[in-house]
Motif scaffolding. Sequence first.
Motif, PDB file in Angstrom:
ATOM      1  N   THR A  82      48.713  58.660  68.059  1.00  0.00           N
ATOM      2  CA  THR A  82      49.690  59.527  68.096  1.00  0.00           C
ATOM      3  C   THR A  82      48.807  59.682  66.940  1.00  0.00           C
ATOM      4  O   THR A  82      48.731  60.973  66.118  1.00  0.00           O
ATOM      5  N   GLY A 103      54.987  51.409  64.402  1.00  0.00           N
ATOM      6  CA  GLY A 103      56.361  51.243  65.113  1.00  0.00           C
ATOM      7  C   GLY A 103      56.687  51.846  66.211  1.00  0.00           C
ATOM      8  O   GLY A 103      56.894  51.688  67.879  1.00  0.00           O
ATOM      9  N   SER A 104      56.769  53.708  66.187  1.00  0.00           N
ATOM     10  CA  SER A 104      57.029  54.495  66.714  1.00  0.00           C
ATOM     11  C   SER A 104      55.788  55.505  67.417  1.00  0.00           C
ATOM     12  O   SER A 104      56.432  56.414  68.258  1.00  0.00           O
ATOM     13  N   HIS A 105      55.048  54.813  67.341  1.00  0.00           N
ATOM     14  CA  HIS A 105      53.598  55.876  67.688  1.00  0.00           C
ATOM     15  C   HIS A 105      53.378  55.344  69.136  1.00  0.00           C
ATOM     16  O   HIS A 105      53.387  54.192  69.645  1.00  0.00           O
ATOM     17  N   LYS A 106      52.309  56.196  69.753  1.00  0.00           N
ATOM     18  CA  LYS A 106      51.757  55.462  71.111  1.00  0.00           C
ATOM     19  C   LYS A 106      50.461  55.068  71.282  1.00  0.00           C
ATOM     20  O   LYS A 106      49.909  55.418  70.523  1.00  0.00           O
TER      21      LYS A 106
END
Length: 166
Positions: A82, A103-106
């Motif tokens: 990301t 935390g919310s990234h690829k």
Amino acid sequence: MMNFRQRMGWIGVGLYLLASAAAFYYVFEISETYNRLALEHIQQHPEEPLEGTTWTHSLKAQLLSLPFWGSVKRQALYACSTCTPEGEEPAGICLACSYECHGSHKLFELYTKRNFRCDCGNSKFKNLECKLLPDKAKVNSGNKYNDNFFGLYCICKRPYPDPEDE
């Protein structure tokens, strides 16, 4: 029961550890009182040489530039696709930053690498500041990057992880 030589050996080990702790304390200025006094001294005497010009500061700079201070011997690394898409510079992040900052990234796991410092929040990440350690160096010159950081195997250049294995 220990004999005389064993007792003397343990006393020697104890003295060595005590001397090492004292040297560590002196070189790295752990004492808050000393730091406060040093800051007051610098503010009162600005005409004196700046930090880095005395032999003690030069010694500290040389010690801190040694490879075993700056990077972890072995740590789990991740790459964030990301934050570093294709065409950008490769970057690796540690486990803690993968949870806290990405935390919310690829992410994809690079498993463990040796002698690598986390790149999270440095100049490779344009719009991201590390939440755990915001004052990082701009570049980790000791880090070595390869195709794994872009999601490819090194030799065959196939995608990592391989979609055929799923």
